[in-house]
Design a protein around this motif. Sequence first.
Motif, short mmCIF file in Angstrom:
data_model
loop_
_atom_site.label_atom_id
_atom_site.label_comp_id
_atom_site.label_asym_id
_atom_site.label_seq_id
_atom_site.Cartn_x
_atom_site.Cartn_y
_atom_site.Cartn_z
N TYR A 50 26.20 40.11 40.47
CA TYR A 50 25.33 38.94 40.29
C TYR A 50 23.96 39.46 39.88
CZ TYR A 50 22.21 35.10 41.19
OH TYR A 50 21.24 34.14 41.06
N ILE A 51 23.49 38.94 38.75
CA ILE A 51 22.14 39.28 38.30
C ILE A 51 21.27 38.03 38.33
CG2 ILE A 51 20.74 40.23 36.42
CD1 ILE A 51 22.63 42.24 37.74
N THR A 52 21.75 36.98 37.68
CA THR A 52 21.05 35.71 37.65
C THR A 52 22.03 34.65 37.18
OG1 THR A 52 19.08 34.57 36.84
CG2 THR A 52 20.25 35.95 35.27
N GLY A 53 21.64 33.38 37.31
CA GLY A 53 22.49 32.33 36.77
C GLY A 53 23.39 31.69 37.81
N ASP A 54 24.60 31.37 37.41
CA ASP A 54 25.56 30.66 38.25
C ASP A 54 25.79 31.42 39.55
OD1 ASP A 54 28.82 29.15 37.53
OD2 ASP A 54 27.53 29.08 39.29
N ASN A 55 25.76 30.71 40.66
CA ASN A 55 25.91 31.36 41.97
C ASN A 55 27.32 31.87 42.22
OD1 ASN A 55 23.26 30.90 42.53
ND2 ASN A 55 23.61 29.10 43.80
N LEU A 56 28.30 31.36 41.51
CA LEU A 56 29.68 31.82 41.66
C LEU A 56 29.98 32.78 40.52
CD1 LEU A 56 32.24 31.54 43.37
CD2 LEU A 56 33.01 29.78 41.76
N VAL A 57 30.27 34.01 40.89
CA VAL A 57 30.50 35.07 39.91
C VAL A 57 31.98 35.44 39.94
CG1 VAL A 57 29.93 37.41 39.24
CG2 VAL A 57 28.18 35.96 40.27
N LYS A 58 32.60 35.53 38.78
CA LYS A 58 34.01 35.93 38.71
C LYS A 58 34.10 37.38 38.25
CE LYS A 58 35.77 31.28 37.90
NZ LYS A 58 36.27 31.17 39.29
N GLY A 59 35.08 38.09 38.82
CA GLY A 59 35.22 39.50 38.50
C GLY A 59 36.65 39.90 38.23
N SER A 60 36.91 41.19 38.44
CA SER A 60 38.23 41.75 38.15
C SER A 60 39.25 41.33 39.20
CB SER A 60 38.15 43.28 38.10
OG SER A 60 37.16 43.72 37.20
N TYR A 61 40.54 41.38 38.80
CA TYR A 61 41.68 41.19 39.70
C TYR A 61 41.65 39.84 40.43
CZ TYR A 61 41.38 46.25 39.02
OH TYR A 61 41.25 47.51 38.47
N GLY A 62 41.01 38.83 39.86
CA GLY A 62 41.00 37.50 40.45
C GLY A 62 39.97 37.30 41.55
N PHE A 63 39.13 38.30 41.77
CA PHE A 63 38.09 38.18 42.79
C PHE A 63 36.88 37.40 42.27
CE2 PHE A 63 39.37 40.60 46.44
CZ PHE A 63 40.34 41.46 45.96
N GLU A 64 36.19 36.78 43.18
CA GLU A 64 34.94 36.10 42.87
C GLU A 64 33.99 36.26 44.05
OE1 GLU A 64 36.52 32.23 42.01
OE2 GLU A 64 36.45 31.59 44.11
N ALA A 65 32.72 36.03 43.82
CA ALA A 65 31.75 36.13 44.91
C ALA A 65 30.72 35.03 44.74
CB ALA A 65 31.08 37.50 44.90
N GLU A 66 30.26 34.55 45.89
CA GLU A 66 29.30 33.45 45.89
C GLU A 66 27.95 33.92 46.39
OE1 GLU A 66 30.54 30.02 48.06
OE2 GLU A 66 29.02 28.74 47.14
N PHE A 67 26.93 33.78 45.57
CA PHE A 67 25.57 34.14 45.93
C PHE A 67 24.92 32.94 46.63
CE2 PHE A 67 21.47 35.82 45.97
CZ PHE A 67 20.57 34.99 45.32
N ASN A 68 24.39 33.17 47.82
CA ASN A 68 23.71 32.13 48.58
C ASN A 68 22.32 32.66 48.94
OD1 ASN A 68 22.70 30.46 50.72
ND2 ASN A 68 24.77 29.64 50.96
N LYS A 69 21.32 32.17 48.22
CA LYS A 69 19.97 32.71 48.40
C LYS A 69 19.40 32.37 49.78
CE LYS A 69 15.51 33.08 46.07
NZ LYS A 69 14.73 32.72 44.88
N SER A 70 19.64 31.17 50.24
CA SER A 70 19.06 30.75 51.53
C SER A 70 19.65 31.53 52.70
CB SER A 70 19.26 29.26 51.74
OG SER A 70 20.63 28.94 51.82
N GLN A 71 20.90 31.90 52.59
CA GLN A 71 21.54 32.68 53.65
C GLN A 71 21.55 34.18 53.34
OE1 GLN A 71 25.42 31.10 54.60
NE2 GLN A 71 24.64 29.03 55.00
N THR A 72 20.97 34.57 52.23
CA THR A 72 20.96 35.97 51.76
C THR A 72 22.34 36.60 51.90
OG1 THR A 72 20.17 36.88 53.88
CG2 THR A 72 18.51 36.28 52.23
#
Lengths: 114, 117
Positions: A50-72
């Motif tokens: 995650y660099i910037t932009g959409d809080n939900l990032v999709k990656g390799s092998y079907g994984f994704e990660a959710e960036f939550n700024k308020s909860q760091t």
Amino acid sequence: AQSVAQPEDQVNVAEGNPLTVKCTYSVSGNPYLFWYVQYPNRGLQFLLKYITGDNLVKGSYGFEAEFNKSQTSFHLKKPSALVSDSALYFCAVRGYYRDDKIIFGKGTRLHILP
Amino acid sequence: EAGVAQSPRYKIIEKRQSVAFWCNPISGHATLYWYQQILGQGPKLLIQFQNNGVVDDSQLPKDRFSAERLKGVDSTLKIQPAKLEDSAVYLCASTSPGRGRTNEKLFFGSGTQLSVL
């Protein structure tokens, strides 16, 4: 000072169930966030970032990660786990400033039960 | 594309001996890192090179550890003399960040597992 925490040493999930691996961070300014995976006897492999932009990032092998700024937080997720996902997962963070280093968490071992 | 090459794969030495690790990064990658990964912990940055210059060595124990990247390609990490607490996996990584940091992605070698007895 930068820091990253992975509160779980191990996560056990049944095959086919959704999985979550937790990560929280602390940096000055906007963070750059990463997930890496390490299979036995192999080096770390990049999964997503995650660099910037959409809080939900999709990656390799079907994984994704959710960036939550308020909860760091930057939790890693997958809708349906595979036995082959069993590995060691590392969250990493770099701060915004030029001299900031990439800091890795201690890792979470993911065990997918067949 | 060839990956990051490291050798040896394993090394066992006695304390107070010296040891050296070698790394060949991906062709064209200007930035090279050495990390130390102690069992049960995440990788810790030891030193970062940009071409043949040192960018960051703030966490390198300089009384016993040294590293060089003379021609801006291969790199060698040396420990002399080794201590028991140096037992770890030593990982080399390289990257070619491109413009700014938005393309930053580390490519890791398989590592050298060091056991100090």
